[in-house]
Design an enzyme around this catalytic site. Structure first.
Site, PDB file in Angstrom:
ATOM      1  N   LYS A 191       0.849  -1.194   0.000  1.00 56.59           N
ATOM      2  CA  LYS A 191       0.000   0.000   0.000  1.00 56.59           C
ATOM      3  C   LYS A 191       0.886   1.247   0.000  1.00 56.59           C
ATOM      4  O   LYS A 191       1.442   1.637   1.023  1.00 56.59           O
ATOM      5  CB  LYS A 191      -0.915   0.017   1.229  1.00 56.59           C
ATOM      6  CG  LYS A 191      -2.041   1.017   1.046  1.00 56.59           C
ATOM      7  CD  LYS A 191      -2.495   1.657   2.339  1.00 56.59           C
ATOM      8  CE  LYS A 191      -1.583   2.715   2.861  1.00 56.59           C
ATOM      9  NZ  LYS A 191      -1.379   3.917   2.008  1.00 56.59           N
ATOM     10  N   GLU A 267      10.157   1.686  10.224  1.00 55.63           N
ATOM     11  CA  GLU A 267      11.098   2.770   9.898  1.00 55.63           C
ATOM     12  C   GLU A 267      10.347   4.073  10.109  1.00 55.63           C
ATOM     13  O   GLU A 267       9.533   4.462   9.277  1.00 55.63           O
ATOM     14  CB  GLU A 267      11.582   2.634   8.451  1.00 55.63           C
ATOM     15  CG  GLU A 267      12.350   1.362   8.170  1.00 55.63           C
ATOM     16  CD  GLU A 267      13.741   1.357   8.796  1.00 55.63           C
ATOM     17  OE1 GLU A 267      14.215   2.420   9.244  1.00 55.63           O
ATOM     18  OE2 GLU A 267      14.343   0.273   8.845  1.00 55.63           O
ATOM     19  N   CYS A 301      13.423  11.604   6.528  1.00 54.89           N
ATOM     20  CA  CYS A 301      13.543  11.185   7.927  1.00 54.89           C
ATOM     21  C   CYS A 301      14.949  11.419   8.434  1.00 54.89           C
ATOM     22  O   CYS A 301      15.177  11.576   9.625  1.00 54.89           O
ATOM     23  CB  CYS A 301      13.173   9.713   8.062  1.00 54.89           C
ATOM     24  SG  CYS A 301      14.109   8.668   6.933  1.00 54.89           S
ATOM     25  N   GLU A 398       9.755  16.964  13.840  1.00 57.91           N
ATOM     26  CA  GLU A 398      10.385  16.858  12.524  1.00 57.91           C
ATOM     27  C   GLU A 398       9.982  18.094  11.728  1.00 57.91           C
ATOM     28  O   GLU A 398       8.790  18.351  11.549  1.00 57.91           O
ATOM     29  CB  GLU A 398       9.835  15.639  11.786  1.00 57.91           C
ATOM     30  CG  GLU A 398      10.445  14.333  12.173  1.00 57.91           C
ATOM     31  CD  GLU A 398      10.016  13.226  11.192  1.00 57.91           C
ATOM     32  OE1 GLU A 398       8.836  12.858  11.184  1.00 57.91           O
ATOM     33  OE2 GLU A 398      10.879  12.732  10.455  1.00 57.91           O
TER      34      GLU A 398
END
Ligand code: NAD
Length: 495
Positions: A191, A267, A301, A398
């Site tokens: 997906k 992750e 990331c 982030e």
């Protein structure tokens, strides 16, 4: 580039888009959603629609799981060399179709074409790496300590896998999971992110061309992830979840995975410290900072989130980084002169603006701001801020945008403590010419990865992954394959 070449590029994109399969891929067949739902994929550089594709609901998702489960037995018994050959051919096809895939990535995700080409090469390298690993899945044959039992250990595929990926590397994040799953002999339900499904649909077509049998890879693009994922995972037919995305969603999926005790590889997000010591080579420091900060418009990331610069070199480093960042050309990634593309959507654009305002309210200063083109795209000007306070959202979340948040330090142990003062632990960067310091600080970093005098750690031959709330497990390297294998032990009495 001349206007003719520019229009050639648009024509190439139109040709590439026309070839993208727009259905769900289930058991080797293209089909629409059971409820006929569709979703439109947009170009973040201008907000214009690119393509309408099928939008999977629960019935489609469960059909994809049934397909993966039905093909697991036969796929697991294929010769490793066959699986290796498929991956090698996929790598070759990606090399040959690099430009087409780069156009697709840029169109749906926004990164400049040069970076998109780099992503295609990176993804091909995952297939090449796991092609080389596929023929070396081994076991062992030994004797128990008391001499009474033979211990026969083999490795077998973990079983049907659910692969869920984010939008920021539309090709590479899929390749990093599909490569080892094919090498190990696992079937898959894949997906992709709703913002960037086109690259994945094209990739599935390429893998079929490379010889991947029907039903091994099932692809369900969906804007309804939160509705379809739980039902799929609760069937019990899927034995592994490999997820790349935010820590927030990762936590939700770990809870669901507990219901059927699925293997997981997670992750998740990062908040990378980037530390420039007083003995750094400042050319190296700025070059590394540019890559670690600006790759993917800061939407990685691994992006340098918190820059800690020693007070003795802060003025010089900041001046040069500001000159470089603010000089970058922001625009549509399909334009040849563009060095920084748009952010993925309006919400991301707004979020980054709010982070900057919050930092300024808390006492940060602006060292420089670049410029953005007029128009509808979700552009964000490269921005350098200094004196960013530890309590600022910029330091704690982030950023996922082209904003360098700089603060200064004077003491090594204090900066290591500050770097580690976060729930995340994906990667950290150190810039120093002192080998003892590099090793000492690297060992003290609470991260899965450290870049020493470099702004890039991603490498298909290396184990990529984080500690703390940045994730579980590793992708790439030799261990990347282990994540898709189970150990099987047979006890045989010595008679
Ligand atoms: P996201 O977590 O919002 O979405 C990731 C995927 O999960 C998408 O496919 C999405 O459709 C799906 N999803 C969202 N909500 C879900 C739910 N409730 N149930 C099931 N699936 C759901 O992340 P994003 O915005 O696509 O990507 C950015 C994030 O990904 C950042 O946090 C970034 O750090 C992280 N990331 C991590 C790595 C890594 O290797 N550690 C690599 C790339 C991106």
């Amino acid at each position: 580039m001349t206007a003719t070449l520019e229009s050639d590029r648009r024509a190439d994109l139109a040709r590439v888009l026309a070839a993208v399969p727009t259905g769900l891929l289930i058991d080797g067949q293209q089909r629409g959603a059971a409820d006929d739902a569709v979703v439109t994929v947009e170009n973040p550089a201008d907000g214009q629609p690119l393509l309408e594709i099928a939008d999977a609901g629960e019935a489609d998702a469960l059909a994809a799981v049934r397909s993966a489960a039905a093909h697991q037995g036969s796929w697991a018994t294929t010769a490793p060399r066959n699986r290796s050959g498929i991956l090698a051919r996929a790598a070759e096809l990606l090399d040959r179709q690099q430009e087409d895939f780069a156009l697709l990535i840029t169109a749906e995700m926004g990164k400049p074409l040069a970076e998109a080409r780099g992503e295609v090469a990176y993804a091909a390298e995952f297939f090449r790496w796991f092609s080389e690993q596929a023929g070396h899945i081994s076991g062992s044959y030994g004797l128990s300590a008391d001499g009474g039992t033979r211990i026969l250990v083999s490795r077998r595929p973990v079983g049907p896998c659910l692969l869920i990926t984010p939008w920021n590397f539309p090709l590479a994040m899929g390749a990093r999971k599909i490569g080892p799953a094919i090498a190990a002999g696992c079937t898959m339900v894949f997906k992709p992110a709703p913002q960037t499904p086109l690259t994945s649909l094209a990739l599935a077509q390429l893998l079929a061309e490379a010889g991947l049998p029907n039903g091994v890879l099932n692809v369900i693009a969906s804007s309804r992830a939160e509705l379809i994922t739980g039902p799929m995972m609760r069937t019990g037919a899927l034995r592994k979840l490999s997820f790349t995305g935010s820590t927030e969603v990762g936590r939700i999926l770990l809870r669901v995975a507990a219901d059927t005790v699925m293997r997981t590889s997670m992750e998740l997000g990062g908040n990378a410290p980037f530390i420039v010591f007083e003995d750094a080579d400042l050319d190296v420091a700025v070059e590394a900072a540019m890559v670690a900060k600006m790759r993917n418009m800061g939407q990685a990331c691994t992006a340098a989130n918190r820059m800690y610069v020693h007070a003795a070199v802060a003025t010089e480093f900041t001046a040069e980084l500001t000159r470089r960042m603010t000089g970058l050309v922001v625009g549509d990634g399909l334009q040849p002169e563009t060095q920084v593309g748009p952010l993925i959507d309006a919400a991301s654009q707004l979020k980054v603006r709010q982070f900057i305002d919050d930092a300024l309210d808390r006492g940060a200063s602006v060292a420089g701001i670049g410029s953005v083109p007029d128009g509808a795209g979700y552009f964000c000007a490269p921005t350098v801020l200094t004196d960013v306070q530890p309590g600022s959202v910029l330091s704690q979340a982030e950023i996922f945008g082209p904003v360098a948040a700089i603060s200064t330090f004077t003491d090594e142990s204090a900066v290591v403590a500050a770097a580690n003062d976060t729930e995340w632990g994906l990667v950290g960067y150190l810039i120093t010419e002192n080998l003892d310091r590099a090793l000492r600080v690297s060992e003290a970093m609470e991260t899965g990865m450290v870049g020493i005098n470099t702004g890039v750690v991603s490498n298909p031959s290396a184990p990529f992954g984080g500690v703390k709330q940045s994730g579980l497990g590793r992708e790439g390297g030799a261990v990347g394959l282990e994540e898709y294998l189970e150990l099987h032990y047979a006890a045989i009495p010595v008679r």
